[in-house]
Scaffold this active site. Structure first.
Site, mmCIF file in Angstrom:
data_model
loop_
_atom_site.group_PDB
_atom_site.id
_atom_site.type_symbol
_atom_site.label_atom_id
_atom_site.label_comp_id
_atom_site.label_asym_id
_atom_site.label_seq_id
_atom_site.Cartn_x
_atom_site.Cartn_y
_atom_site.Cartn_z
ATOM 1 N N LYS A 92 9.611 3.553 -0.255
ATOM 2 C CA LYS A 92 10.582 2.512 0.115
ATOM 3 C C LYS A 92 11.403 2.030 -1.082
ATOM 4 O O LYS A 92 10.847 1.669 -2.127
ATOM 5 C CB LYS A 92 9.815 1.343 0.729
ATOM 6 C CG LYS A 92 10.678 0.219 1.282
ATOM 7 C CD LYS A 92 9.772 -0.796 1.968
ATOM 8 C CE LYS A 92 10.523 -1.960 2.567
ATOM 9 N NZ LYS A 92 9.603 -2.914 3.222
ATOM 10 N N CYS A 94 11.297 -0.045 6.975
ATOM 11 C CA CYS A 94 11.563 -1.452 7.253
ATOM 12 C C CYS A 94 12.891 -1.973 6.690
ATOM 13 O O CYS A 94 13.929 -1.671 7.218
ATOM 14 C CB CYS A 94 10.390 -2.335 6.806
ATOM 15 S SG CYS A 94 10.526 -3.971 7.574
ATOM 16 N N GLU A 143 5.384 0.933 9.617
ATOM 17 C CA GLU A 143 5.192 0.713 8.174
ATOM 18 C C GLU A 143 3.772 0.165 7.947
ATOM 19 O O GLU A 143 3.297 -0.649 8.745
ATOM 20 C CB GLU A 143 6.219 -0.327 7.704
ATOM 21 C CG GLU A 143 6.061 -0.790 6.269
ATOM 22 C CD GLU A 143 6.920 -2.022 5.953
ATOM 23 O OE1 GLU A 143 7.106 -2.894 6.836
ATOM 24 O OE2 GLU A 143 7.410 -2.114 4.815
#
Ligand code: CDV
Length: 304
Positions: free
Chosen positions: A121, A166, A41
């Site tokens: 995300k 993540c 990430e």
């Protein structure tokens, strides 16, 4: 598959030293037989969300305004020359001024250097307000908007592949939405501090939770997961390592031994993902969505 765990990027040197390290790992990955390399990430920058800014434009240096762009073009060129795909996490800036949008993004690039897919995300941890009592901030909710791409999957590299980023890896619905699309390989990059100051209760379990999450997601959806850390000292942060390649049985087949740049390469037979999809986790045979809905009705909560 290759997992390219990376030590943190310097805030002072720009993209080139990072891209050079990534290129070195890409070449090593190819030499060791990999078809795809997964980077962390926000691979190109520090994990800058720990610092407060009064105006987000002060942090624009950390965002990519186009992808590819001249700084990262060598990655695309080398991928094409070598015939290797890659997953790249980065901060994405679209537009300017009031209308600007910022996302924590990952792209999947194919062996000929073309962008196959993009993911933004969804699960942004931390907070958006300044918290003076904390030793460092966790401002993903300030720096990024919630992603608008959904959890897509793509036909690529001989199978069905998906991406997340993540904190997404901690949520069962991340994998399940991809699992419902038949995912056989999930790629995820992360930056996880050994301790987050807004809740230290389970700090001693940080590394356990890292593996628990990806192993559960892999097993319950019968998918490979390649999970890759940015690691080591990053300003005030101490980032865990623990990058790993997990089989559809939920077993870690390889894990990082250091908290430095480290390349893991493992053979991931995507057909293995089909085994449990046709037995224990044959969703069409064994999932009971009507029943879940009935329970939600019973207890008065909305079924998703
Ligand atoms: N980048 C992240 O999403 N990190 C979070 C930390 C801050 C809790 C994680 O879930 O690992």
């Amino acid at each position: 598959m290759a997992a390219a765990q990376m030590a943190a990027a310097s805030p002072y040197t720009g993209r080139k030293p990072v891209v050079d390290r990534m290129l070195a790992m890409m070449r090593e990955a190819k030499a060791r037989g990999a078809d795809v390399i997964v980077y962390p990430e926000l691979a190109l920058t520090p994990f800058f969300i720990m610092h407060w800014v009064d105006d987000l434009a002060e942090a624009d240096v950390y965002y990519e305004k186009a992808m590819p762009n001249p700084d990262v073009q060598p990655l695309f060129d080398e991928a094409r020359a070598l015939g290797i795909g890659f997953y790249l996490g980065y901060a994405e800036l679209i537009g300017q001024g009031e209308g600007a949008k910022r996302f924590n993004t990952a792209i999947l690039v194919g062996k000929t250097g073309e962008i196959i897919g993009k993911y933004r995300k969804v699960h942004l941890p931390g907070h958006a307000d300044y918290r003076p009592e904390l030793p460092f901030q966790g401002l993903e909710k300030l720096y990024f908007e919630v992603g608008d791409t959904g959890f897509g999957t793509w036909q690529a590299f001989g199978g069905v592949v998906g991406m997340c980023i993540c904190n997404d890896r901690r949520w069962p619905e991340t994998y399940r939405v991809m699992g419902l699309q038949g995912v056989e390989l999930v790629m995820v990059g992360y930056n996880t501090p050994t301790s987050v100051p807004w809740d230290t209760t389970f700090d001693h379990l940080t590394e356990f939770h890292n593996h628990l999450s990806v192993q559960a997601g892999a097993y319950q959806n019968s998918s490979w997961v390649v999970s890759v850390a940015k690691t080591g000292r990053d300003g005030p942060l101490d980032l865990i390592g623990g990058s790993c390649i997990v089989s559809p049985g939920g077993e870690i087949v390889m894990t990082a031994q250091t908290r430095e740049d480290e390349l893991l390469v493992a053979a991931c037979d995507l057909d293995l993902a089909q085994k449990y999809k046709r037995s224990v986790f044959d969703f069409s045979q064994h999932r009971r969505t009507e029943h879940y809905r009935a329970i939600c009705d019973q207890i008065g909560v909305a079924a998703a």
